[in-house]
Design an enzyme around this catalytic site. Structure first.
Site: not given
Lengths: 659, 269
Positions: A16, A43, A50, A256, A272, A397
């Site tokens: 960002a 980070h 993705g 998560h 997943r 974030e």
């Protein structure tokens, strides 16, 4: 005393911050990016799975567009997001990914013809079209209707960050690493820069700027167990709090489903998405019992809760670190794992001695939900400016503009980081270009002196508290009392005890009395910052007596649209306070494009409805009928108009249109 | 799982596999709870009073202990003044390179249980400027290298980001990705003899970076252009092919073959 002047000051060098710096540099502004670490170690690099962008190239993404991405994001947020911001985001994401491709992100590309994939634990053949050959590919992720998550194996954040950092370097963006902002310079309610500590020698520098942006990421490290990097301590939020800035929805914390046990290192949702499944101590795949439609791919808040629910039924696998569950990707086959999930394989082999490509139970990886993402942050307008401090911007974030509401979808984080860097970065550049500041050097000197004195005072403290013990207790409290399942009693205790810890943090002792590189002195000023952030989270959670997205109250099980369709605002009203002040920003259902409804996953019948939801839906139905001949852009505009820079508002071309 | 007599954790963990409750045994990297000794260099060049010294730290090993966990514990409980660089602690960001018993390694991915003797010596990475103790300035080195090799896409066409993206052969994109996996940890530089002799040598990290752009279809530069950047002894011709870089690369990048590839290309210019 050292003073540096610049047009645009950007604190934080992840996706960002760097993308914003490209925007300001492009507009001819002097820009300085400050970063705790060399920027390529930010980070953002740890994002694995993705980036969501509705290109719709793959056969499994056919028909995808901004409208579907928008709807998935709003449902994911449990109607906590700002829908205008969500529209800005989904319309810019396809542009972001194409820009990144041109800067060298080696996106996985579509190969025409048939290939075998695993869907719902079954091998299935899909056939990609010839005209899609060579276009950007996408994988499945939780809470999405289409395969929309574009990727480079499971190192997506890494390749994105390198591309943006390289491009920033090409354009001459000035990056200064090992620099930590410890306070903002505020003059007459305007932010004019920051007081910064040089982490190579311990010296203090004042950076004076026309505009200041905070893009410092999340605050996960206030929890004992978090997937976040060690630098994600929320110090960017803390300096904004000290300046009086408002925070939004700090209690909205994402857990998560699949960090590995015990190290807490993330195993991507791509596991997943690509067909991996969750198993219990009996090897039984339990998610379809709880979520018959989305199974392992419901939104993260739902999957995490279902996992703990299942463990509470005695189905967890006992281990020295408590009960856990298994993540099985061995069913995807060795070739797939070694190509598309290789970092996952590396992490599992290194830290647990398990090769997840090994067939059967030998390859199962131990997982347990842990803190992962901060939906809350510095409360800003849709153009990224703080709602109460002029000249202070935030994106990524660190900010709450607010794209994610009470739950973020997987793949929307790095996507948001870049997209907000484009949109907010450009608004920020306009602000810096159009603003002149007048600041008395006395103000700068007194801001510097205040921090200088503060650090000296910390060294002079001669109390009997241990800053490391205070930090450990804070992280334990957040883990135990402000976790996935929350209740009034635990939250009350958390707020009370965190306040006590904040008081105790002023009664410590630093052993080495020097101002050079002194890790204990750093703890001494960082832990109180973290405590302030933790207090915003705990108090916001205590006061929000409903369950919404990732904020789940055992004593208030329903999402309460009648009383809680609002955003929590927390701030430090006075420097001497030991807790934040809280008020709320109400939502206007009558302006929403999608009025509140059932998400399509999670427990049913758990909503206290707001009568306006049905009224607004009726209104939307009428608008839709009146515009039955209009294209989807015109219809959208008739329902909920939104503002966005013209270059980002342009229509995104797709495979179908090009025919 | 089984417990040993003293209550510490055993080596084997049992899990129930399926509904028939068939049990298998699974090895976990669980240590013995033994006493280990970590020895670290301590030196703060910015403090005129500081003298380089080695300091021993004794601590009890815990199951699955990495050097990140061990050093974090030492910093919180034994020596509040010890500095080191950890960011992601997952082997992804490349911040924590150091010499572990003489070998350049990522500390966060190094398990203490891998050292039978229980004795681990730590030194900061050579070649890079020492900041303090185990913390070195890789950022400045990597920035200088990146500017030197023009580590970015140079395109001769404008991209309209609202239009369809350029098509790329899937195989080619995979090849670029393979080389793009470098995390700039600096282990290749710290293990390189040329880098010690030649201050401006771009290292395997720099040569791999050029190879990455050379095969990227978005990049319009010719081999002549790349020759301008690395066609000298601080570039491709400085490499003596000792290849400790490849031995120590934590991402297993094909450095040997890519350096050879670039050398062939540059010789041909």
């Amino acid at each position: 005393m050292k003073i540096i002047y610049t047009d645009a000051l950007i604190i934080g060098g992840g996706l960002a911050g760097l993308r914003s710096a490209i925007a300001t540099t492009d507009k001819g502004l002097d820009t300085i990016v400050l970063s705790l670490v060399p920027v390529k170690r930010s980070h953002s690099a740890a994002a694995q799975g993705g980036m969501q962008s509705s290109l719709g190239n793959s056969v499994m993404g056919e028909g995808d567009n901004e409208d579907i991405h928008f709807s998935d994001t709003v449902k994911g947020s449990d109607w906590g997001c700002d829908q205008e911001v969500a529209r800005m985001f989904v319309n810019t994401a396809p542009k972001a990914i194409r820009e990144l491709a041109s800067w060298g992100v080696p996106w996985s590309r579509i190969k025409m013809g048939s290939r075998e994939v695993v869907i719902n634990a079954q091998k299935t053949t899909i056939t990609e079209k010839e005209e899609a050959h060579g276009l950007i590919n996408a994988r499945d992720f939780g809470g999405t209707k289409k395969w929309r998550t574009c990727y480079t194996a499971d190192a997506t954040g890494h390749t994105m960050l390198y591309a943006v950092a390289n491009e920033a370097m090409r354009r001459g963006v000035v990056v200064e690493d090992k620099k930590e902002a410890i306070s903002l310079i505020v003059d007459d309610d305007k932010c004019c820069g920051a007081i910064v500590r040089d982490l190579k020698n311990g010296g203090l520098i004042a950076y004076v700027a026309k505009g200041t942006m905070i893009a410092t990421g999340g605050y996960g490290r206030i929890y004992k167990q978090s997937t976040n990097a060690t630098i994600c301590k929320g110090t960017g939020h803390a300096i904004a709090l000290d300046a009086g800035a408002y925070m939004g929805n700090m209690e909205a914390i994402q857990f998560h489903p699949t960090p590995i046990v015990p190290s807490g290192i993330l195993l991507t949702e791509g596991c997943r998405g690509d067909g991996g499944i969750l198993r219990d101590k009996d090897g039984y795949r339990f998610m379809p019992d709880y979520e018959p439609e989305k199974k392992e791919l419901a939104s993260r808040d739902v999957v995490s809760r279902r996992m703990l629910e299942h463990i509470k039924k005695g189905k967890g696998v006992p281990s020295p670190y408590g009960d856990h569950l298994w993540l099985d990707i061995s069913i995807l086959g060795r070739e797939h794992v070694e190509k598309n999930l290789r970092d996952v394989q590396d992490i599992s082999k290194t830290f647990n001695g398990i090769d997840p490509a090994d067939e059967g139970e030998k390859g199962w990886m131990p997982v347990l939900p842990m803190q992962h993402y901060s939906m809350g942050g510095i409360r800003v307008t849709p153009n990224g400016e703080s709602i109460n401090i002029k000249g202070l911007f935030s994106c990524g974030e660190a900010a709450c503009w607010d794209l994610h509401g009470f739950n973020r979808l997987g793949g929307n984080s790095v996507s948001e980081a870049v997209v907000s860097g484009m949109i907010v970065g450009n608004y920020f550049a306009d602000f810096c270009r159009d603003t002149d500041i007048q600041i008395d050097t006395k103000v700068i000197h007194s801001a510097l002196k205040k921090q200088d004195d503060y650090l000296d005072n910390l060294l002079e403290l001669d109390g009997d508290e241990n800053i490391y013990d205070i930090k450990d207790e804070m992280r334990n409290i957040m883990q135990e009392k402000v976790g996935i399942f929350r209740n009034g009693k635990d939250l009350e205790y958390a707020v009370k005890r965190l306040k006590e810890l904040l008081v105790k943090s002023k009664n410590i002792k630093v052993d080495n009395k020097h101002r050079l590189l002194n890790p204990q002195l750093e703890e001494a000023y960082k832990v109180p910052m973290m405590l302030k952030v933790a207090l915003c989270v705990a108090k916001g959670a205590r006061d929000r007596t409903e369950s919404r997205g990732a904020h789940y109250r055992e004593d208030y099980l329903k999402r309460d649209d009648a009383n809680w369709l609002n955003r929590t605002i927390s701030y430090w009203a006075d420097e001497s306070d030991i807790e934040p002040t809280i008020h709320y920003e109400e939502f206007d259902i009558m302006k929403m494009e999608m009025p509140p409804a059932f998400r399509g996953y999670g427990a049913k019948g758990n909503i206290i409805e707001n009568p306006l939801s049905a009224k607004r839906q009726e209104e939307i139905d009428n608008i839709t009928e009146a515009n039955s001949d209009a294209d989807r852009y015109t219809l959208q505009d008739a329902i909920m108009p939104y503002t966005l820079q013209p270059e980002y508002k342009r229509v995104n071309e797709r495979l179908g249109d090009a025919k | 799982m089984s417990k040993t007599e003293d209550g510490s954790l055993g080596q084997q963990q049992e899990k129930i596999v399926d509904s028939q409750a068939k049990s298998v045994e699974k090895k976990e990297s669980i240590g013995e709870g033994r006493e280990i000794t970590i020895t670290s260099l301590k030196y703060n060049p910015s403090n005129p009073d500081s003298k380089p010294e080695f300091v021993d730290y004794q601590l009890r090993e815990t199951p699955g202990m990495t050097l990140y966990i061990a050093l974090t514990k030492i910093k919180a409980t034994i020596d509040h003044d010890l500095s080191s660089d950890f960011v992601c602690r997952a082997g992804i960001c490349g911040a924590c390179g150091m010499l572990v018993n003489g070998k350049p390694q990522l500390a966060c991915k190094t398990l203490t249980s891998d050292f039978e003797s229980g004795k681990i010596d730590l030194l900061p990475l050579p070649t890079f400027k020492l900041i303090k103790d185990l913390s070195v300035d890789t950022g400045t080195w990597m920035k200088d290298m990146s500017i030197r090799v023009n580590s970015w896409i140079v395109a001769n066409e404008e991209t309209d980001i609202s239009k369809m993206e350029k098509k790329i052969e899937p195989k080619v994109s995979e090849e670029v990705f393979e080389l793009d996996r470098c995390i700039e940890c600096g282990l290749c530089v710290a293990s390189c003899s040329t880098a010690i002799m030649r201050e401006d040598f771009v290292g395997a990290v720099g040569l791999n970076r050029v190879a990455r752009f050379q095969i990227d279809p978005h990049d319009s530069r010719s081999d002549e252009d790349f020759y301008e950047l690395i066609g000298d002894d601080d570039g491709i011709f400085g490499c003596m092919s000792l290849l400790a870089c490849e031995d120590h690369c934590p991402k297993n990048l094909p450095l040997q073959s890519k350096i050879a590839y670039m050398r062939r290309k540059m010789v041909a210019v």
